[in-house]
Write a protein that holds these residues in place. Structure first.
Motif, PDB file in Angstrom:
ATOM      1  N   MET A  24      -0.296  -4.912  -4.288  1.00 54.01           N
ATOM      2  CA  MET A  24      -0.952  -3.912  -4.649  1.00 54.01           C
ATOM      3  C   MET A  24      -2.502  -3.738  -5.073  1.00 54.01           C
ATOM      4  O   MET A  24      -3.709  -3.932  -4.474  1.00 54.01           O
ATOM      5  N   GLN A  25      -2.509  -5.512  -5.803  1.00 53.49           N
ATOM      6  CA  GLN A  25      -3.586  -5.962  -5.906  1.00 53.49           C
ATOM      7  C   GLN A  25      -4.459  -6.874  -5.550  1.00 53.49           C
ATOM      8  O   GLN A  25      -5.534  -7.610  -5.757  1.00 53.49           O
ATOM      9  N   MET A  26      -3.879  -7.399  -4.839  1.00 50.93           N
ATOM     10  CA  MET A  26      -4.426  -8.488  -3.801  1.00 50.93           C
ATOM     11  C   MET A  26      -5.322  -8.209  -2.595  1.00 50.93           C
ATOM     12  O   MET A  26      -4.998  -6.474  -1.998  1.00 50.93           O
ATOM     13  N   ALA A  27      -6.094  -8.597  -2.263  1.00 49.67           N
ATOM     14  CA  ALA A  27      -6.624  -7.755  -0.920  1.00 49.67           C
ATOM     15  C   ALA A  27      -6.066  -7.243   0.204  1.00 49.67           C
ATOM     16  O   ALA A  27      -5.167  -8.579   0.843  1.00 49.67           O
ATOM     17  N   PRO A  28      -6.321  -6.326   1.202  1.00 45.22           N
ATOM     18  CA  PRO A  28      -5.371  -5.975   1.802  1.00 45.22           C
ATOM     19  C   PRO A  28      -5.247  -6.891   3.313  1.00 45.22           C
ATOM     20  O   PRO A  28      -6.568  -7.651   3.094  1.00 45.22           O
ATOM     21  N   THR A  29      -4.712  -7.996   4.286  1.00 37.52           N
ATOM     22  CA  THR A  29      -4.306  -8.370   5.108  1.00 37.52           C
ATOM     23  C   THR A  29      -5.062  -8.107   6.497  1.00 37.52           C
ATOM     24  O   THR A  29      -5.740  -8.687   7.291  1.00 37.52           O
ATOM     25  N   GLN A  30      -5.156  -6.634   6.286  1.00 38.50           N
ATOM     26  CA  GLN A  30      -5.770  -5.854   8.157  1.00 38.50           C
ATOM     27  C   GLN A  30      -5.490  -4.151   7.444  1.00 38.50           C
ATOM     28  O   GLN A  30      -5.261  -4.172   6.533  1.00 38.50           O
ATOM     29  N   VAL A  31      -6.872  -4.032   7.907  1.00 37.12           N
ATOM     30  CA  VAL A  31      -7.028  -2.083   7.547  1.00 37.12           C
ATOM     31  C   VAL A  31      -7.640  -2.247   8.722  1.00 37.12           C
ATOM     32  O   VAL A  31      -7.936  -2.267   9.609  1.00 37.12           O
ATOM     33  N   PHE A  32      -6.638  -0.555   9.042  1.00 37.33           N
ATOM     34  CA  PHE A  32      -6.354  -0.280  10.186  1.00 37.33           C
ATOM     35  C   PHE A  32      -6.979   1.884  10.311  1.00 37.33           C
ATOM     36  O   PHE A  32      -7.046   2.019   9.357  1.00 37.33           O
ATOM     37  N   LYS A  33      -7.409   1.753  11.580  1.00 35.40           N
ATOM     38  CA  LYS A  33      -7.628   3.334  11.367  1.00 35.40           C
ATOM     39  C   LYS A  33      -7.022   4.539  11.604  1.00 35.40           C
ATOM     40  O   LYS A  33      -6.838   3.478  13.341  1.00 35.40           O
ATOM     41  N   SER A  34      -6.610   5.043  11.844  1.00 36.51           N
ATOM     42  CA  SER A  34      -5.887   5.927  12.827  1.00 36.51           C
ATOM     43  C   SER A  34      -6.579   7.476  12.774  1.00 36.51           C
ATOM     44  O   SER A  34      -7.506   8.037  11.608  1.00 36.51           O
ATOM     45  N   ASP A  35      -6.041   7.960  14.165  1.00 38.84           N
ATOM     46  CA  ASP A  35      -6.733   9.691  14.293  1.00 38.84           C
ATOM     47  C   ASP A  35      -5.504   9.980  13.513  1.00 38.84           C
ATOM     48  O   ASP A  35      -6.111  11.508  13.621  1.00 38.84           O
ATOM     49  N   LYS A  36      -4.274   9.774  12.971  1.00 39.33           N
ATOM     50  CA  LYS A  36      -2.997  10.230  12.817  1.00 39.33           C
ATOM     51  C   LYS A  36      -3.267  10.753  11.492  1.00 39.33           C
ATOM     52  O   LYS A  36      -4.169   9.897  10.604  1.00 39.33           O
ATOM     53  N   SER A  37      -2.774  11.959  10.678  1.00 41.65           N
ATOM     54  CA  SER A  37      -2.858  12.179   9.517  1.00 41.65           C
ATOM     55  C   SER A  37      -2.408  11.322   8.491  1.00 41.65           C
ATOM     56  O   SER A  37      -1.246  11.090   8.758  1.00 41.65           O
ATOM     57  N   ALA A  38      -3.103  11.115   7.059  1.00 44.53           N
ATOM     58  CA  ALA A  38      -2.381  10.245   6.326  1.00 44.53           C
ATOM     59  C   ALA A  38      -0.855  10.482   5.968  1.00 44.53           C
ATOM     60  O   ALA A  38      -0.519   9.578   5.563  1.00 44.53           O
ATOM     61  N   ASP A  39      -0.758  11.880   6.424  1.00 48.71           N
ATOM     62  CA  ASP A  39       0.798  12.576   6.242  1.00 48.71           C
ATOM     63  C   ASP A  39       1.851  12.486   6.805  1.00 48.71           C
ATOM     64  O   ASP A  39       2.709  11.859   6.862  1.00 48.71           O
ATOM     65  N   GLU A  40       0.511  12.068   8.482  1.00 47.17           N
ATOM     66  CA  GLU A  40       1.846  12.087   9.614  1.00 47.17           C
ATOM     67  C   GLU A  40       1.811  10.106   9.567  1.00 47.17           C
ATOM     68  O   GLU A  40       3.094   9.926  10.250  1.00 47.17           O
ATOM     69  N   GLY A  84      -8.180  11.702   9.849  1.00 50.43           N
ATOM     70  CA  GLY A  84      -7.475  10.429  10.283  1.00 50.43           C
ATOM     71  C   GLY A  84      -7.056  10.053   9.054  1.00 50.43           C
ATOM     72  O   GLY A  84      -6.752  10.198   7.938  1.00 50.43           O
ATOM     73  N   SER A  85      -7.129   8.601   9.694  1.00 55.47           N
ATOM     74  CA  SER A  85      -6.711   7.808   7.658  1.00 55.47           C
ATOM     75  C   SER A  85      -7.356   6.469   8.031  1.00 55.47           C
ATOM     76  O   SER A  85      -7.485   5.764   9.138  1.00 55.47           O
ATOM     77  N   ARG A  86      -7.007   6.116   6.800  1.00 49.72           N
ATOM     78  CA  ARG A  86      -7.272   4.243   6.756  1.00 49.72           C
ATOM     79  C   ARG A  86      -5.796   3.733   6.156  1.00 49.72           C
ATOM     80  O   ARG A  86      -5.587   4.458   5.016  1.00 49.72           O
ATOM     81  N   ILE A  87      -5.138   3.063   6.819  1.00 50.75           N
ATOM     82  CA  ILE A  87      -4.181   2.080   6.381  1.00 50.75           C
ATOM     83  C   ILE A  87      -4.290   0.538   5.889  1.00 50.75           C
ATOM     84  O   ILE A  87      -4.880  -0.456   6.936  1.00 50.75           O
ATOM     85  N   GLU A  88      -4.131   0.492   4.879  1.00 47.26           N
ATOM     86  CA  GLU A  88      -4.480  -0.757   4.585  1.00 47.26           C
ATOM     87  C   GLU A  88      -2.689  -1.559   4.008  1.00 47.26           C
ATOM     88  O   GLU A  88      -2.015  -1.516   3.486  1.00 47.26           O
ATOM     89  N   TYR A  89      -2.987  -2.813   5.282  1.00 50.50           N
ATOM     90  CA  TYR A  89      -1.658  -3.453   5.430  1.00 50.50           C
ATOM     91  C   TYR A  89      -1.717  -4.597   4.079  1.00 50.50           C
ATOM     92  O   TYR A  89      -2.659  -5.166   4.592  1.00 50.50           O
ATOM     93  N   ARG A  90      -0.644  -4.673   3.020  1.00 49.28           N
ATOM     94  CA  ARG A  90      -0.771  -6.214   2.593  1.00 49.28           C
ATOM     95  C   ARG A  90       0.877  -6.673   2.710  1.00 49.28           C
ATOM     96  O   ARG A  90       1.503  -6.479   2.534  1.00 49.28           O
ATOM     97  N   LYS A  91       0.394  -8.329   2.865  1.00 49.21           N
ATOM     98  CA  LYS A  91       1.675  -8.700   3.427  1.00 49.21           C
ATOM     99  C   LYS A  91       2.066  -9.966   2.547  1.00 49.21           C
ATOM    100  O   LYS A  91       0.901 -10.650   2.034  1.00 49.21           O
ATOM    101  N   LYS A  92       2.386  -9.443   1.269  1.00 52.39           N
ATOM    102  CA  LYS A  92       2.996 -11.145   0.725  1.00 52.39           C
ATOM    103  C   LYS A  92       3.898 -11.816   0.797  1.00 52.39           C
ATOM    104  O   LYS A  92       3.502 -12.993   1.102  1.00 52.39           O
ATOM    105  N   PHE A  93       4.402 -11.465   2.503  1.00 48.08           N
ATOM    106  CA  PHE A  93       5.562 -12.623   2.568  1.00 48.08           C
ATOM    107  C   PHE A  93       6.363 -11.567   3.559  1.00 48.08           C
ATOM    108  O   PHE A  93       6.943 -11.230   3.557  1.00 48.08           O
ATOM    109  N   GLY A  94       7.634 -12.806   4.808  1.00 41.99           N
ATOM    110  CA  GLY A  94       8.467 -12.095   5.773  1.00 41.99           C
ATOM    111  C   GLY A  94       7.428 -11.765   6.316  1.00 41.99           C
ATOM    112  O   GLY A  94       6.716 -11.580   7.111  1.00 41.99           O
ATOM    113  N   THR A  95       8.522 -10.904   7.688  1.00 37.71           N
ATOM    114  CA  THR A  95       8.177 -10.699   8.704  1.00 37.71           C
ATOM    115  C   THR A  95       8.679  -9.458   8.727  1.00 37.71           C
ATOM    116  O   THR A  95       9.109  -8.766   8.096  1.00 37.71           O
TER     117      THR A  95
END
Length: 111
Positions: A24-40, A84-95
């Motif tokens: 969680m302390q890493m910078a996001p790998t990618q950031v997305f915006k969605s029309d869907k709510s954060a709950d959804e 909507g929502s903003r999604i921060e995706y962080r990838k440490k390893f794996g696929t």
């Protein structure tokens, strides 16, 4: 002797594992915006990964994807943003497959 080697290998593997805080302390790998709510979005991500979204004090929800050893390999932080929502995706390893992209509201890439 074999048990000792197995324990040593397990300790080495676990020492290289990523913790939730580390990822969680890493910078996001990618950031997305969605029309869907954060709950959804957080429910969808958690449901697809057989986990539970964790609420945070800032109003976001975190969905962790762990490997077979319990280490965090991917983390999604989902923030409410308007309707909507903003999604921060962080990838440490794996696929991970592209199914999570449907949760965010984008179409997965064709292979």
């Amino acid at each position: 002797m074999v048990k000792g080697k197995a324990a040593l290998i397990g300790a080495v593997l676990l020492s290289g594992c990523a913790s939730t805080n580390e990822v969680m302390q890493m910078a996001p790998t990618q950031v997305f915006k969605s029309d869907k709510s954060a709950d959804e979005v957080s429910f969808c991500l958690a449901n697809r990964n057989n986990t539970v979204p964790m609420p945070r004090d800032d109003g976001s929800r975190v969905v962790l994807v762990k490997n077979g050893y319990g280490a965090v390999s991917l983390a999604f932080a989902v923030f409410p943003e308007g309707t909507g929502s903003r999604i921060e995706y962080r990838k440490k390893f794996g696929t991970i497959g592209g199914a999570w992209k449907r949760c965010v509201g984008i179409k997965p890439d064709k292979d």
